[in-house]
Design an enzyme around this catalytic site. Structure first.
Site, PDB file in Angstrom:
ATOM      1  N   LYS A  54      56.437  13.071  -9.692  1.00 56.46           N
ATOM      2  CA  LYS A  54      57.674  13.864  -9.808  1.00 56.46           C
ATOM      3  C   LYS A  54      58.865  13.000  -9.436  1.00 56.46           C
ATOM      4  CE  LYS A  54      55.358  18.252  -9.108  1.00 56.46           C
ATOM      5  NZ  LYS A  54      54.818  19.229  -8.168  1.00 56.46           N
ATOM      6  N   GLN A  98      55.735  21.527  -2.298  1.00 53.92           N
ATOM      7  CA  GLN A  98      54.443  21.283  -2.950  1.00 53.92           C
ATOM      8  C   GLN A  98      53.364  22.192  -2.343  1.00 53.92           C
ATOM      9  OE1 GLN A  98      53.903  19.026  -5.587  1.00 53.92           O
ATOM     10  NE2 GLN A  98      51.898  20.021  -5.654  1.00 53.92           N
ATOM     11  N   ASP A 121      60.666  25.827  -9.161  1.00 56.18           N
ATOM     12  CA  ASP A 121      59.296  26.219  -9.495  1.00 56.18           C
ATOM     13  C   ASP A 121      59.252  27.651 -10.036  1.00 56.18           C
ATOM     14  OD1 ASP A 121      57.193  24.448  -9.388  1.00 56.18           O
ATOM     15  OD2 ASP A 121      56.866  24.633  -7.230  1.00 56.18           O
TER      16      ASP A 121
END
Ligand code: NDP
Length: 294
Positions: A54, A98, A121
């Protein structure tokens, strides 16, 4: 007959290119650089590798990448303090924590502490609600990537029968909402669904997000169906990754199919970059990038 292979790797590269072009324009015309902060708690090797990819792709797209690595024994209060700091930092437009988090933390609590406008997200309850009511939201990256591949292949999805196998909050449910938003007739199947092969056989579009290697076989499919395989599985004794769809039999019946690897996988990070760019444009009252949102 053999299906068209939907090349997610090439499509993701195109999305990343579009994002990079837009970022360069934002910098040149407005002096703004989008920034993505990724928070990693603990040392899970898979999570570390995702976070590395990422960060690398964020920088390649011309955006600022902020990595916050915290030890596994971090308390929930300490993590919430980091999230608050990032919420208040104007150079950070996107925040991703995460998952999975270590056991001492509530993922729901932490995710819902992220500013919804920075929740790239798309897991914050506000974004879930906005998506469910057809309003502008941040959309979870993997389903957004699947939608982009489907729109690219079909143009309009209106009136198609779609079956989503899996009802998780990160893939199955948002995928179903997105397909509904594009006027598909949507069925969500799961582990209690009766006669799953028969349900799948009615679908023009099948999205498999189950986590069971090669579960969906060619004889479950309606001839000509489009098959999107979200699964990422490792099977002992076999090299590489395996999807939720048995590619060898499905490719003979489907009209189009995503391979694993090289299908949905690369789209997820590409959509994360797209979401960060979208969040940055919204935060600055600028037009959103075309074709990169739901
Ligand atoms: P979850 O484990 O959260 O959900 C799996 C879903 O599949 C559940 O709803 C479950 O039903 C359903 N299911 C399990 N067994 C069966 C069965 N035998 N028949 C029908 N349905 C079944 O998984 P995720 O949604 O997180 O992920 C799904 C897959 O996608 C995984 O392989 C994962 O690795 C992959 N993935 C890939 C990503 C990418 O970037 N390409 C990103 C995220 C995930 P029930 O609810 O009844 O238990």
């Amino acid at each position: 007959m053999s299906a068209t292979i939907i090349d997610g790797k090439a499509f993701a590269a195109r999305v990343r290119g579009q994002v990079a072009e837009h970022v360069a324009r934002l910098k040149a015309e407005h002096g703004i650089t989008p920034g993505l902060a990724v928070v990693l708690v603990g040392e899970d090797p898979a999570s570390q590798s995702y976070v590395r990819s990422k960060g690398k792709q964020t920088v390649e797209a011309g955006m600022n990448s902020f990595e916050r690595k915290l030890p596994a024994e971090t308390t929930e209060a300490e993590l919430l303090a980091v999230v608050k700091e990032l919420n208040e930092d104007p150079s950070v437009h996107g925040i991703l924590v995460q998952l999975p988090l270590p056991g001492q933390m509530s993922s729901d609590l932490v995710i819902n502490a992220i500013d919804p406008a920075k929740d790239v997200d798309g897991f914050h309850i506000s974004n879930v609600g906005l998506l469910g009511t057809g309003q502008k939201s941040m959309v979870p990256c993997t389903p957004l990537g699947c939608l982009m591949l489907l729109r690219d292949h079909h143009g309009s999805l209106s009136g198609m029968n779609a079956v989503v196998i899996g009802r998780s909050n990160i893939v199955g449910k948002p995928m179903a909402q997105l397909l509904l938003g594009d006027s598909c007739t949507v069925t969500i199947a799961h582990s209690r669904t009766k006669d799953l092969p028969e349900v799948v056989r009615r679908a023009d579009i099948v999205v498999a997000a189950v986590g069971r290697p090669e579960m969906v076989t060619g004889d479950w499919l309606k001839p000509g169906a489009t098959v999107i395989d979200v699964g990422i599985n490792r099977v002992e004794g076999r090299k590489g990754l395996v999807g939720d769809v048995d590619f060898a039999s499905a490719v003979e019946v489907a009209g189009a199919i995503t391979p694993v690897p090289g299908g949905v996988g690369p789209m997820t990070i590409a959509c994360l970059l797209a979401n960060t760019l979208t969040a940055c444009c919204r935060a600055n009252g600028l037009a959103e990038p075309e074709g990169l949102t739901a």
